[in-house]
Design a protein around this motif. Structure first.
Motif, PDB file in Angstrom:
ATOM      1  N   LEU A 250       0.857  -1.173   0.000  1.00  0.00           N
ATOM      2  CA  LEU A 250       0.000   0.000   0.000  1.00  0.00           C
ATOM      3  C   LEU A 250       0.899   1.230   0.000  1.00  0.00           C
ATOM      4  O   LEU A 250       1.721   1.407   0.910  1.00  0.00           O
ATOM      5  N   SER A 252       1.096   5.379  -0.149  1.00  0.00           N
ATOM      6  CA  SER A 252       0.339   6.606   0.074  1.00  0.00           C
ATOM      7  C   SER A 252       1.254   7.805  -0.140  1.00  0.00           C
ATOM      8  O   SER A 252       2.206   8.021   0.628  1.00  0.00           O
ATOM      9  N   TRP A 254       1.744  11.806  -0.033  1.00  0.00           N
ATOM     10  CA  TRP A 254       1.162  12.856   0.779  1.00  0.00           C
ATOM     11  C   TRP A 254       2.135  14.038   0.854  1.00  0.00           C
ATOM     12  O   TRP A 254       3.241  13.995   0.295  1.00  0.00           O
ATOM     13  N   CYS A 261      -4.438  15.079   3.195  1.00  0.00           N
ATOM     14  CA  CYS A 261      -3.421  14.053   3.465  1.00  0.00           C
ATOM     15  C   CYS A 261      -3.223  13.867   4.966  1.00  0.00           C
ATOM     16  O   CYS A 261      -3.176  12.736   5.473  1.00  0.00           O
ATOM     17  N   PHE A 268      -4.367   5.490   7.527  1.00  0.00           N
ATOM     18  CA  PHE A 268      -3.416   4.633   6.818  1.00  0.00           C
ATOM     19  C   PHE A 268      -2.541   3.868   7.810  1.00  0.00           C
ATOM     20  O   PHE A 268      -2.297   2.666   7.643  1.00  0.00           O
ATOM     21  N   THR A 284       4.724   5.253   2.976  1.00  0.00           N
ATOM     22  CA  THR A 284       4.265   6.622   2.771  1.00  0.00           C
ATOM     23  C   THR A 284       5.362   7.373   2.035  1.00  0.00           C
ATOM     24  O   THR A 284       6.553   7.198   2.335  1.00  0.00           O
ATOM     25  N   PRO A 333      -3.485  13.955  -2.198  1.00  0.00           N
ATOM     26  CA  PRO A 333      -3.051  12.577  -1.967  1.00  0.00           C
ATOM     27  C   PRO A 333      -3.252  11.670  -3.173  1.00  0.00           C
ATOM     28  O   PRO A 333      -4.139  11.906  -3.995  1.00  0.00           O
ATOM     29  N   TYR A 334      -2.420  10.660  -3.234  1.00  0.00           N
ATOM     30  CA  TYR A 334      -2.494   9.666  -4.300  1.00  0.00           C
ATOM     31  C   TYR A 334      -2.171   8.319  -3.677  1.00  0.00           C
ATOM     32  O   TYR A 334      -1.163   8.179  -2.965  1.00  0.00           O
ATOM     33  N   THR A 335      -3.024   7.348  -3.911  1.00  0.00           N
ATOM     34  CA  THR A 335      -2.911   6.052  -3.235  1.00  0.00           C
ATOM     35  C   THR A 335      -2.954   4.921  -4.238  1.00  0.00           C
ATOM     36  O   THR A 335      -3.737   4.951  -5.187  1.00  0.00           O
ATOM     37  N   VAL A 352      -9.198   8.848  -0.056  1.00  0.00           N
ATOM     38  CA  VAL A 352      -9.710   7.496  -0.269  1.00  0.00           C
ATOM     39  C   VAL A 352     -10.954   7.250   0.576  1.00  0.00           C
ATOM     40  O   VAL A 352     -11.184   7.920   1.591  1.00  0.00           O
TER      41      VAL A 352
END
Length: 379
Positions: A250, A252, A254, A261, A268, A284, A333-335, A352
């Motif tokens: 995963l 994340s 930020w 974020c 998270f 992260t 943010p981008y996940t 998210v």
């Protein structure tokens, strides 16, 4: 790779001799039904007297977080539906104190066992039977003495206990060969004695209030772990995207200047702590400038970020974003959730839906029984 079944808190109440050793003894067969007056997920207060007209009352102690209990949600609903026309009432009670559950014990769930979280589960899984909460005082739970979730209690018209124990003999539906609760109901409706009055139970042990210290200690251990920050190059991010390891990854992205974020960062970290025992890794990646490292580190320490934490090693943010994902051209943010083979399981630009993300994780994490995964992909 750690298997899910290794993590299950499975208990078995095997003999009458063992009962006397329990701090919370099981209600004895023949006893009157202890009263209850509890809040349900429907917003109403449910009382024992509400079901006085039913020839048989089934009380099942069940919860959100236990994977064995999850396997029985649909069966409880079917039980209620099958006997509704014959006047049988089926009531589910959540017995666990959420403050007695450590975060790693949520490794098979998207949420814990509070009343508000019960409402989320009931909506998600379309649960229509009464689902009541006793986690605050546990007075009802203490009176009945369920040893695990699920644990069923079947009462006759006079509200005397005639059977307690498991619902059937296997959480794997394809392996069920006996139906103890249904047998007890059928016997009572036919005015016959119940042949089997007790069986052992299997599932996650009841989380009693005296276990509060375990949650506090688990949090202390988390907060005592070191927080680290590494610099990440374009090559590092490209490798990260390929996920060459054996764990689900995963990622994340930020930044300290991104309000959304910061808002979702603790979720998270909680998600990582919930599933890290089941081969999930969280990384992260801060999109701050390299000379802002001290600020990034302060935020990470405040969040007790025990995940792997990276920071862009260059001011060329666009190049670093492209190195990870060429189609990513926007902000944080981008996940992204990535399988060990590099397959993208979840991708989100912007904040998210944490429940959706956790359910995607649970649907794809390796487990010993495919039914555990299927539970999270079926509605």
């Amino acid at each position: 790779m750690r298997k899910q079944m290794w993590r299950l808190c499975v208990v078995a109440v095997l003999s009458l001799a063992a009962w006397g050793q329990q701090a919370h003894p099981i209600l004895a067969v023949g006893s009157p039904a202890p009263n209850f007056e509890l809040s349900g997920v429907d917003g109403a207060i449910h009382k024992l007297s509400d079901y006085s007209g039913s020839p048989v009352l089934v009380v099942v102690f069940i919860c959100n977080h236990c994977p064995i209990a999850q396997m029985y949600e649909r069966r409880i609903a079917q039980l209620a539906a099958d006997y509704k026309d014959r006047g049988v009432s089926v009531v589910a009670i959540e017995p666990n104190d959420p403050k007695a559950i450590t975060i790693d014990e949520l490794d098979s769930s998207d949420i814990s066992d509070s009343l508000e979280e019960m409402k989320i589960r009931a909506k998600y899984k379309h649960l229509t039977y009464p689902y009541l909460y006793d986690g605050e005082t546990q007075s009802v739970t203490d009176a009945y003495g369920p040893q695990a979730t699920p644990h069923a209690f079947v009462f006759n018209r006079d509200r005397r206990l005639r059977y307690e124990g498991r619902i059937d003999n296997s959480y794997r539906s394809e392996m069920v060969t006996s139906h103890e609760v249904r047998d007890a109901i059928d016997a009572l409706l036919a005015h016959r004695e119940v042949a089997v009055t007790h069986t052992g139970v299997f599932g996650c042990s009841t989380k009693w209030k005296e276990k509060h210290a375990a949650q506090v200690e688990a949090l202390r251990k988390i907060e005592s772990q070191p927080v680290q920050l590494e610099m990440a190059s374009a090559a590092d991010l490209k490798k990260l995207r390929s996920n060459p390891g054996k764990k689900m990854l995963l990622v994340s992205f930020w930044a300290t200047w991104c309000g959304s974020c910061i808002h979702e960062f603790p979720d998270f970290e909680d998600t990582f702590r919930m599933y890290s025992v089941r081969d999930l890794e969280l990384v992260t990646v801060s999109a701050n400038m390299p000379d802002e490292k001290n600020t990034v580190m302060r935020v990470l320490e405040k969040m007790h970020a025990t995940s792997r934490n990276l920071l862009f090693d260059s001011k060329d943010t666009a190049a670093l974003q492209t190195a990870f994902e060429p189609t990513w051209e926007s902000a944080v943010p981008y996940t992204m959730l990535i399988a060990p083979d590099g397959k993208v399981l979840y991708q989100q630009q912007g904040s998210v839906d944490m429940l959706e993300l956790r359910r995607t994780i649970l649907a794809n994490l390796p487990s010993d029984y495919e039914g555990f995964n299927r539970y999270w992909s079926e509605r």
